[in-house]
Write an enzyme that holds these catalytic residues in place. Sequence first.
Site, PDB file in Angstrom:
ATOM      1  CE  LYS A  14      -8.364 -16.847 -14.032  1.00 19.25           C
ATOM      2  NZ  LYS A  14      -8.695 -17.505 -12.777  1.00 19.25           N
ATOM      3  NE  ARG A  90     -14.187 -14.400 -14.470  1.00 20.52           N
ATOM      4  CZ  ARG A  90     -12.972 -14.164 -13.990  1.00 20.52           C
ATOM      5  NH1 ARG A  90     -12.091 -13.502 -14.695  1.00 20.52           N
ATOM      6  NH2 ARG A  90     -12.637 -14.588 -12.796  1.00 20.52           N
ATOM      7  NE  ARG A 129      -4.796 -14.389  -4.496  1.00 20.90           N
ATOM      8  CZ  ARG A 129      -5.475 -14.477  -5.640  1.00 20.90           C
ATOM      9  NH1 ARG A 129      -4.836 -14.754  -6.745  1.00 20.90           N
ATOM     10  NH2 ARG A 129      -6.777 -14.318  -5.664  1.00 20.90           N
ATOM     11  NE  ARG A 135      -8.012 -10.916  -6.106  1.00 21.05           N
ATOM     12  CZ  ARG A 135      -8.023 -11.678  -7.200  1.00 21.05           C
ATOM     13  NH1 ARG A 135      -6.909 -11.873  -7.887  1.00 21.05           N
ATOM     14  NH2 ARG A 135      -9.150 -12.233  -7.604  1.00 21.05           N
ATOM     15  NE  ARG A 146     -12.626 -14.897  -6.505  1.00 20.39           N
ATOM     16  CZ  ARG A 146     -11.434 -14.920  -5.915  1.00 20.39           C
ATOM     17  NH1 ARG A 146     -11.342 -14.850  -4.587  1.00 20.39           N
ATOM     18  NH2 ARG A 146     -10.339 -14.983  -6.640  1.00 20.39           N
TER      19      ARG A 146
HETATM   20  P1  AP5 Z   1      -3.012 -17.095  -9.343  1.00 21.30           P
HETATM   21  O1  AP5 Z   1      -2.017 -17.259 -10.426  1.00 21.30           O
HETATM   22  O2  AP5 Z   1      -3.201 -15.770  -8.731  1.00 21.30           O
HETATM   23  O3  AP5 Z   1      -4.432 -17.682  -9.838  1.00 21.30           O
HETATM   24  P2  AP5 Z   1      -5.558 -17.013 -10.698  1.00 21.30           P
HETATM   25  O4  AP5 Z   1      -6.161 -18.115 -11.491  1.00 21.30           O
HETATM   26  O5  AP5 Z   1      -5.023 -15.825 -11.421  1.00 21.30           O
HETATM   27  O6  AP5 Z   1      -6.553 -16.598  -9.537  1.00 21.30           O
HETATM   28  P3  AP5 Z   1      -7.428 -15.281  -9.371  1.00 21.30           P
HETATM   29  O7  AP5 Z   1      -7.886 -15.272  -7.958  1.00 21.30           O
HETATM   30  O8  AP5 Z   1      -6.748 -14.080  -9.894  1.00 21.30           O
HETATM   31  O9  AP5 Z   1      -8.640 -15.664 -10.328  1.00 21.30           O
HETATM   32  P4  AP5 Z   1     -10.045 -15.038 -10.442  1.00 21.30           P
HETATM   33  O10 AP5 Z   1     -10.521 -15.619 -11.705  1.00 21.30           O
HETATM   34  O11 AP5 Z   1     -10.902 -15.230  -9.267  1.00 21.30           O
HETATM   35  O12 AP5 Z   1      -9.745 -13.463 -10.424  1.00 21.30           O
HETATM   36  P5  AP5 Z   1      -9.758 -12.330 -11.516  1.00 21.30           P
HETATM   37  O13 AP5 Z   1      -8.803 -11.314 -11.064  1.00 21.30           O
HETATM   38  O14 AP5 Z   1      -9.667 -12.871 -12.872  1.00 21.30           O
HETATM   39  O15 AP5 Z   1      -2.681 -18.163  -8.221  1.00 21.30           O
HETATM   40  C1  AP5 Z   1      -3.414 -18.210  -7.010  1.00 21.30           C
HETATM   41  C2  AP5 Z   1      -2.469 -18.564  -5.856  1.00 21.30           C
HETATM   42  O16 AP5 Z   1      -1.987 -19.895  -6.045  1.00 21.30           O
HETATM   43  C3  AP5 Z   1      -1.233 -17.667  -5.789  1.00 21.30           C
HETATM   44  O17 AP5 Z   1      -0.917 -17.414  -4.453  1.00 21.30           O
HETATM   45  C4  AP5 Z   1      -0.143 -18.485  -6.482  1.00 21.30           C
HETATM   46  O18 AP5 Z   1       1.137 -18.190  -6.004  1.00 21.30           O
HETATM   47  C5  AP5 Z   1      -0.558 -19.909  -6.156  1.00 21.30           C
HETATM   48  N1  AP5 Z   1      -0.221 -20.865  -7.222  1.00 21.30           N
HETATM   49  C6  AP5 Z   1      -0.307 -20.667  -8.562  1.00 21.30           C
HETATM   50  N2  AP5 Z   1       0.075 -21.766  -9.243  1.00 21.30           N
HETATM   51  C7  AP5 Z   1       0.399 -22.684  -8.302  1.00 21.30           C
HETATM   52  C8  AP5 Z   1       0.866 -24.047  -8.373  1.00 21.30           C
HETATM   53  N3  AP5 Z   1       1.071 -24.678  -9.533  1.00 21.30           N
HETATM   54  N4  AP5 Z   1       1.073 -24.696  -7.213  1.00 21.30           N
HETATM   55  C9  AP5 Z   1       0.855 -24.075  -6.016  1.00 21.30           C
HETATM   56  N5  AP5 Z   1       0.447 -22.795  -5.867  1.00 21.30           N
HETATM   57  C10 AP5 Z   1       0.202 -22.105  -7.013  1.00 21.30           C
HETATM   58  O19 AP5 Z   1     -11.260 -11.751 -11.358  1.00 21.30           O
HETATM   59  C11 AP5 Z   1     -11.663 -11.135 -10.167  1.00 21.30           C
HETATM   60  C12 AP5 Z   1     -13.092 -10.647 -10.303  1.00 21.30           C
HETATM   61  O20 AP5 Z   1     -13.161  -9.640 -11.311  1.00 21.30           O
HETATM   62  C13 AP5 Z   1     -14.129 -11.689 -10.752  1.00 21.30           C
HETATM   63  O21 AP5 Z   1     -14.628 -12.425  -9.663  1.00 21.30           O
HETATM   64  C14 AP5 Z   1     -15.193 -10.799 -11.376  1.00 21.30           C
HETATM   65  O22 AP5 Z   1     -15.969 -10.162 -10.399  1.00 21.30           O
HETATM   66  C15 AP5 Z   1     -14.359  -9.727 -12.066  1.00 21.30           C
HETATM   67  N6  AP5 Z   1     -14.002 -10.114 -13.440  1.00 21.30           N
HETATM   68  C16 AP5 Z   1     -12.751 -10.348 -13.929  1.00 21.30           C
HETATM   69  N7  AP5 Z   1     -12.800 -10.682 -15.220  1.00 21.30           N
HETATM   70  C17 AP5 Z   1     -14.112 -10.656 -15.575  1.00 21.30           C
HETATM   71  C18 AP5 Z   1     -14.804 -10.930 -16.780  1.00 21.30           C
HETATM   72  N8  AP5 Z   1     -14.145 -11.308 -17.888  1.00 21.30           N
HETATM   73  N9  AP5 Z   1     -16.164 -10.834 -16.767  1.00 21.30           N
HETATM   74  C19 AP5 Z   1     -16.834 -10.443 -15.671  1.00 21.30           C
HETATM   75  N10 AP5 Z   1     -16.236 -10.175 -14.490  1.00 21.30           N
HETATM   76  C20 AP5 Z   1     -14.885 -10.285 -14.447  1.00 21.30           C
HETATM   77 MG    MG Z   2      -5.470 -13.742 -11.444  1.00 24.95          MG
END
Ligand code: AP5
Ligand code: MG
Length: 198
Positions: A14, A90, A129, A135, A146
């Site tokens: 994402k 979400r 990562r 993180r 997660r």
């Molecule tokens: P990356 O692009 O970082 O993936 P991502 O989907 O952004 O992963 P996140 O870990 O950020 O998602 P998340 O939903 O757990 O975290 P968030 O911060 O939203 O890519 C991941 C890795 O893969 C990277 O190293 C990248 O280089 C690699 N990669 C990417 N594309 C690739 C490809 N095509 N091929 C190979 N490698 C690739 O949320 C964190 C926490 O915050 C949640 O758990 C929750 O506690 C809280 N939170 C956030 N939003 C909410 C909400 N709306 N409601 C309630 N709690 C929330």
């Molecule tokens: Mg992210």
Amino acid sequence: MLNLIICGAPGSGKGTQSEKIVEKYHLKHLSTGELLRKEIAENTELGEKAEKYIAKGHLVPDDLIIDMISKEILCEEKRYKGIILDGFPRTLRQAKALDKMLQKKNEKISAFIELHVEEEELISRLLKRGKSSGRSDDNLDVIKNRLEVFQNQTLPIGNYYKKQDKYYKIHGVETIENVFKVITEIVENLENNNIQTA
Ligand code: AP5
Ligand code: MG
């Protein structure tokens, strides 16, 4: 305005795709995860509350999230051509609250794009990562939570957007460039059909 949602399991790409979308379409990037991590780094009251949920891989309560994101969405920023929402909504409650926020601005969601990536690949990406991300949630136990939370609480909201004909599913196990190409095709299709016009 072009208002996109990018949804997908942790590690589905994402954030990676959002950066490319922002560059190409001049949208404002709103990642609730990034906003929360900033609050934590700045030791704010919200950061303190959110930290314990994030560290366990649980969702931060809807009220806190909706309050945080509405401040971002409702502020006037004419220099953007729309928004890309990364990791929000979400839950169904968040999705409905988002619609209300956009209604106040006379806008709506253009498309909901789900990046599908198999679990084994997600775990491998996140563990890799985790070696350098700093993180608190990039370790195997929390990653498993997660993924479970995503399956149970977030994946079902796709139905809300399917009913509105705004749902697009992409296979995310391709190169970053190839995934982006499919996203641009979706956006161009929206533009051709004038679907984003709010
Ligand atoms: P990356 O692009 O970082 O993936 P991502 O989907 O952004 O992963 P996140 O870990 O950020 O998602 P998340 O939903 O757990 O975290 P968030 O911060 O939203 O890519 C991941 C890795 O893969 C990277 O190293 C990248 O280089 C690699 N990669 C990417 N594309 C690739 C490809 N095509 N091929 C190979 N490698 C690739 O949320 C964190 C926490 O915050 C949640 O758990 C929750 O506690 C809280 N939170 C956030 N939003 C909410 C909400 N709306 N409601 C309630 N709690 C929330
Ligand atoms: Mg992210």
